[in-house]
Scaffold this motif. Structure first.
Motif, short mmCIF file in Angstrom:
data_model
loop_
_atom_site.label_atom_id
_atom_site.label_comp_id
_atom_site.label_asym_id
_atom_site.label_seq_id
_atom_site.Cartn_x
_atom_site.Cartn_y
_atom_site.Cartn_z
N TRP A 94 1.17 -1.68 0.12
CA TRP A 94 0.27 0.09 0.30
C TRP A 94 0.78 1.23 -0.46
CZ3 TRP A 94 -1.65 2.33 4.84
CH2 TRP A 94 -3.35 3.33 4.79
N MET A 95 2.14 0.86 0.37
CA MET A 95 2.74 2.33 1.02
C MET A 95 3.87 2.40 -0.58
SD MET A 95 3.71 2.49 5.12
CE MET A 95 4.83 4.11 5.18
N GLU A 96 4.43 1.98 -1.00
CA GLU A 96 4.43 1.48 -1.84
C GLU A 96 3.97 1.78 -3.15
OE1 GLU A 96 8.40 -1.68 -1.64
OE2 GLU A 96 6.17 -2.25 -2.26
N LYS A 97 2.64 1.92 -3.46
CA LYS A 97 1.76 2.33 -4.33
C LYS A 97 0.89 3.36 -4.48
CE LYS A 97 -2.95 1.23 -6.41
NZ LYS A 97 -3.64 -0.08 -6.75
N ILE A 98 1.31 4.18 -3.26
CA ILE A 98 1.08 5.55 -3.26
C ILE A 98 1.86 6.19 -2.28
CG2 ILE A 98 -0.99 7.23 -1.85
CD1 ILE A 98 -2.92 4.70 -1.70
N PRO A 99 1.54 7.90 -3.16
CA PRO A 99 3.47 8.79 -2.75
C PRO A 99 2.39 9.06 -1.40
CG PRO A 99 2.17 9.39 -4.22
CD PRO A 99 1.36 7.58 -4.13
N PHE A 100 2.58 8.61 -0.12
CA PHE A 100 1.90 9.44 0.93
C PHE A 100 3.65 10.23 1.32
CE2 PHE A 100 0.09 4.98 2.20
CZ PHE A 100 -1.58 5.84 1.89
N LYS A 127 6.74 17.19 -20.32
CA LYS A 127 6.20 16.05 -19.37
C LYS A 127 6.78 16.01 -18.07
CE LYS A 127 6.55 11.36 -20.64
NZ LYS A 127 6.83 10.16 -21.44
N GLY A 128 6.36 15.53 -17.63
CA GLY A 128 6.19 14.88 -15.30
C GLY A 128 7.62 14.23 -15.56
N ILE A 129 8.87 14.51 -14.48
CA ILE A 129 10.46 13.42 -14.72
C ILE A 129 9.56 12.76 -13.68
CG2 ILE A 129 12.01 12.76 -14.69
CD1 ILE A 129 12.42 15.76 -15.77
N VAL A 180 20.66 18.70 4.79
CA VAL A 180 20.22 17.57 5.20
C VAL A 180 20.07 16.12 4.22
CG1 VAL A 180 17.47 16.96 5.66
CG2 VAL A 180 17.65 19.30 5.59
N ASN A 181 20.52 15.10 5.29
CA ASN A 181 21.68 14.03 4.69
C ASN A 181 20.31 13.17 4.53
OD1 ASN A 181 22.92 11.74 3.81
ND2 ASN A 181 23.09 11.27 5.45
N HIS A 182 18.77 13.59 3.97
CA HIS A 182 17.94 12.36 3.71
C HIS A 182 16.79 12.99 2.42
CE1 HIS A 182 14.91 9.38 4.44
NE2 HIS A 182 13.99 10.32 3.95
N ASP A 183 16.90 12.06 1.13
CA ASP A 183 16.29 12.82 0.14
C ASP A 183 15.35 12.06 -0.28
OD1 ASP A 183 19.02 13.81 0.04
OD2 ASP A 183 19.29 12.73 -1.70
N ILE A 184 14.40 12.56 -1.07
CA ILE A 184 12.96 12.26 -1.12
C ILE A 184 13.14 11.69 -2.76
CG2 ILE A 184 11.47 13.17 0.95
CD1 ILE A 184 10.48 14.46 -1.45
N ARG A 185 11.83 11.52 -3.53
CA ARG A 185 11.41 11.58 -4.63
C ARG A 185 10.46 11.97 -5.23
NH1 ARG A 185 15.63 6.14 -7.07
NH2 ARG A 185 17.08 6.51 -5.66
N THR A 186 9.97 12.06 -7.02
CA THR A 186 8.76 12.17 -6.85
C THR A 186 8.26 11.72 -7.37
OG1 THR A 186 9.77 12.43 -9.22
CG2 THR A 186 9.89 14.52 -8.36
N ALA A 187 6.84 11.50 -7.46
CA ALA A 187 6.04 10.95 -7.95
C ALA A 187 6.05 10.46 -9.20
CB ALA A 187 4.24 10.88 -7.53
N TRP A 205 6.54 16.64 -2.86
CA TRP A 205 5.89 17.16 -1.62
C TRP A 205 7.53 16.80 -0.20
CZ3 TRP A 205 3.54 14.02 -4.40
CH2 TRP A 205 1.91 14.21 -4.76
N ARG A 206 7.81 17.86 0.06
CA ARG A 206 8.60 18.00 0.94
C ARG A 206 9.31 18.53 1.90
NH1 ARG A 206 12.61 16.43 4.74
NH2 ARG A 206 14.53 16.76 3.37
N LEU A 207 8.30 17.90 3.35
CA LEU A 207 8.18 18.49 4.59
C LEU A 207 9.18 19.57 4.90
CD1 LEU A 207 6.14 15.28 5.99
CD2 LEU A 207 5.43 17.85 4.78
N LEU A 208 9.27 20.28 5.37
CA LEU A 208 10.30 21.56 5.67
C LEU A 208 9.94 22.30 7.43
CD1 LEU A 208 12.39 21.95 3.02
CD2 LEU A 208 12.89 20.79 5.00
N ASN A 209 10.40 22.52 7.85
CA ASN A 209 10.23 23.97 9.07
C ASN A 209 10.24 25.11 8.07
OD1 ASN A 209 9.26 22.56 10.55
ND2 ASN A 209 11.08 21.93 11.65
#
Length: 764
Positions: free
Chosen positions: A512-518, A662-664, A674-681, A687-691
């Motif tokens: 479920w979590m791999e399918k939906i970009p929570f 076209k979206g990549i 910040v030594n942690h990356d995220i990836r696009t859907a 979406w990148r949570l930041l203060n």
């Protein structure tokens, strides 16, 4: 004058009779602290019985109003539904009464008899009515809720005992299901223990108002090393705490059967409900090799007290018209269907898989376009019931479903905005097999762990792959080439094998979590009142507690505080600790590893394998509160549940596209420092949570030139838009051209080898 003269002796005689009657009442010890109040209360009860209130109107979301709702054809054929039955010992828990009925006959099966804990069998004989306190009589005996020792509604100042071994074993520790600290023999031990082992020991509860007591639930001492419990006891009641009346069985004092071990709760119902202010438990025998130690809960109905401002001021009420009851699997599914039919344009029911017993793991999506991912709209989820006996989270999510639907229909601007700008997923019961076990036991007699694990004995909360060790080992090998990224760490192959000890429910959640970009998620748990954020696993070997922050520690702290600070009790400095831990130093939040280490937690897995920031929200000291507590628990958590969902819109968001627009997909978004990356859907959105602050953000993708820009995050709610347009590298362009014309780029080394081989053949 003659008439007055003849009337005087009669008047004097009447006054004398009244005086004698009052003296008799005092001699029996039935006088309340405020005699006027006591007589008024008895008079009010007489009027109350003569004019019963009308039955309340059916609630908006009551599943009984929709019994004709059909279920899907494939669900009708589920094995569980074919074999579904109500609990053996009692019917479904009944809803807490909105008015008190003073009653005195044998109770029908109700909420308090819907238990799997042991019930005493020494209640066959009716007790004598010759008591110094009123005995409640009516045609039907009512099943009263707990007074609140476990939920802390009963304060420490309302608990008293004859003696105690030490402070950590005082009367304030004699609460049902209270847990001892890691180090026993400290301030937080696991029961009340008397200072001496004799028949003069007691523990009492001051209800602070007239209460109809109906039963007592007892446990032994929570301890890893010691075996202490009470095997029999007497029950006494009083209105002034000085003169006590013992519950009778015929002409003698009634001896109630206690515990035979220390963890399984035992319920004893009084043969006749007793009306009083104080109740006292007097142990008569105990385990041979142990001491007098016990935990307990008292069942009772507080009597109407309209003249007492203190109680009226402290009563919690809710104006929300929701279905405040416990729902078993069938009722939960039916309630979901009711919500879906009320709000078909914003809800969708689906399942993410099945439990070990074949029960579908149902989720409800709430969005203005249910069933589809909208580009630029973040995805959020709530999960509850990973531990089947932690029922409060499950019911809170079912209440949240109803609330969001109702408020959307009422055009509540805040809820409408949340639904239209967020795709919300709510999974109320991740472990339905465990819940059904806990439901059969009921709210008070299930103990601390009945239904916690899956049907095959797995703790879902600790059943995810340990990716922390893979990451930290790679970071420690500084000289070796880095093989493990700081995000999207792959699941080990052994975990994916069929022989791995992995619950069916765990595999369903991972898929479920791999399918939906929570982007953000919260898993609701119980037994404490705190928000825990990752990491949940300590980094140092052989340590059980150590503060272990993630690279996004400041973001996680804020997310945790956003829930805790809007909860009615989490940040209350006057609040008593649930068991042993005082989380007020961090304002109702805690780093999971500094609390207790857990390998393979959902929070750590979510952070290291997906884009989702996951937190554990412990919503109450009582894992399985009585139905009568649900309205208050809803009020405690309602604002927090909404505020936490709104945090998904904090930070930056945007699209990563090529020159053609076209979206990549799978592009990496990095934040400097910040030594942690995220990836696009899949559509290129992220979406990148930041203060709040200014950040240097970089977007990179295979075959494209890296792009960097400054992005500012403000204090106002709403993520900052930060889009990227990437240009393909020269090599990527060449490959694209060659693929278009059906040719592949020639590898120069392989071409040289072919030429050399050709020359050798020519020479030969």
């Amino acid at each position: 004058m003659a008439r007055l003269g003849t009337a005087c002796p009669a008047l004097a005689l009447a006054l004398a009779l009244v005086a004698v009657a009052l003296a008799g009442v005092r001699a029996q010890g039935a006088a309340f602290e405020e005699p006027d109040y006591y007589s008024q209360e008895l008079w009010r009860r007489g009027r109350y019985y003569g004019h019963p209130e009308p039955e309340p109107e059916p609630e908006l979301f009551s599943p009984s109003l929709h019994e004709d709702l059909r279920v899907e054809e494939q669900e009708q054929q589920e094995p569980h539904q074919q074999g579904h039955r109500t609990p053996k010992k009692a019917i479904k828990p009944k809803k807490a009464p909105k008015r008190e009925k003073l009653v005195a006959e044998t109770p029908p099966p109700g909420k308090n008899s819907n238990r799997k804990g042991r019930r005493s069998k020494n209640l066959e004989k009716a007790a004598s009515d010759d008591h110094g306190v009123p005995v409640a009589h009516e045609d039907v005996r009512e099943s009263c809720p707990p007074l609140g020792l476990e939920t802390l509604k009963i304060t420490d100042f309302q608990l008293h005992a004859s003696t105690s071994k030490r402070y950590g074993l005082g009367a304030h520790r004699g609460r049902l299901n209270i847990q001892a600290g890691i180090n026993e023999n400290d301030f937080y031990d696991g029961a009340w223990c008397a200072g001496r082992n004799d028949l003069h020991q007691w523990i009492e509860v001051d209800a602070r108002r007239l209460t109809k007591f109906t039963g007592v639930i007892t446990q032994g001492r929570n301890s890893l090393w010691l075996s202490d419990w009470v095997t029999s006891y007497k029950v006494m009641v009083s209105n002034d705490s000085h003169t006590w009346v013992t519950v009778k069985n015929g002409s003698g004092d009634m001896i109630f059967e206690g515990n035979s071990e220390k963890e399984i709760p035992v319920l004893n119902e009084l043969p006749v409900p007793m009306v009083a202010r104080y109740i006292r438990i007097n142990p008569q025998s105990w385990f041979d090799n142990g001491s007098i130690c016990m935990r307990m809960e008292i069942l009772g109905c507080p009597l109407p007290d309209p003249n007492n401002y203190y109680h009226r001021r402290n009563e919690m009420t809710t104006t929300d018209d929701l279905d405040f009851k416990h729902h078993n699997y069938k009722e939960m599914r039916q309630l979901m269907k009711v919500v879906n039919e009320m709000c078909p344009n914003i809800t969708r029911i689906y399942n993410i898989g099945k439990s070990h017993q074949g029960l579908k793991l149902y989720a409800v999506e709430i969005s203005d376009h249910p069933g589809e991912h909208e580009v630029g709209e973040p995805e959020f989820h709530y999960i509850a019931g990973a531990h089947g006996n932690e029922v409060l989270g499950r019911e809170l999510l079912l209440l949240l479903l109803q609330f969001l639907c109702q408020e959307y229909l009422a055009q509540n601007a805040r809820i409408v905005r949340l639904v239209e700008e967020t795709r919300i997923h709510i999974l109320p019961s991740l472990n339905p097999d465990g819940y059904e076990k806990a439901y059969e036991g009921g709210s008070e007699l299930g103990g601390w762990s009945l239904g916690r694990w899956t049907h095959d004995g797995i703790d879902i909360n600790n059943n995810f792959p340990d990716l922390n060790t893979l990451l930290w080992e790679a970071e420690d090998q500084q000289n070796a080439p880095r093989k493990v990224p700081n995000h999207y760490i792959a699941i080990p192959e052994w975990f994916l094998s069929e022989n791995a000890t992995v619950a069916t429910e765990t595999r369903a959640v991972i898929a479920w979590m791999e399918k939906i970009p929570f982007v953000l998620g919260g898993n609701l748990q119980g037994g404490e009142l705190v928000v825990a954020y990752p990491y949940d696993m300590v980094r140092s070997l052989w340590k059980t507690q150590e503060h272990t922050p993630t690279p996004d520690d400041h973001v996680f702290r804020w997310l945790a505080y956003s829930y805790a600070s809007t909860h009615r009790l989490m940040t209350d400095a006057r609040r008593r600790v649930c068991h042993t831990e005082d989380f007020q130093k961090e304002e109702g939040t805690v780093n999971g590893a500094s609390w207790h280490t857990v390998a393979g937690s959902l929070n750590d897995f979510s952070y290291l394998h997906t884009n989702c920031f996951e937190l554990s929200i412990y919503v109450g000291c009582d894992k399985y509160p009585h139905e009568s507590e649900l309205p208050e628990e809803w009020e405690n958590n309602r604002e927090s549940l909404i505020v936490f969902m709104e945090q998904v819109h904090r930070g930056i968001k945007g699209l990563v596209r090529d020159l053609q627009g076209k979206g990549i997909s799978n592009a990496v978004i990095s934040v400097e420092g910040v030594n942690h990356d995220i990836r696009t859907a899949s559509d290129g959105d992220y979406w990148r949570l930041l203060n709040p602050g200014e950040y240097v953000v970089t977007a990179k993708a295979e075959g494209f030139i890296t792009s960097t820009k400054n992005c500012m995050v403000g204090y106002d709610m709403g993520a900052t838009r930060c889009d990227f347009t990437l240009t393909k590298t020269n090599l990527a362009r060449i490959r694209e051209i060659m693929e278009t014309f059906g040719k592949q780029p020639v590898s120069l080394p392989s071409r040289r080898l072919k030429l050399r081989g050709r020359k050798r053949r020519q020479r030969g």
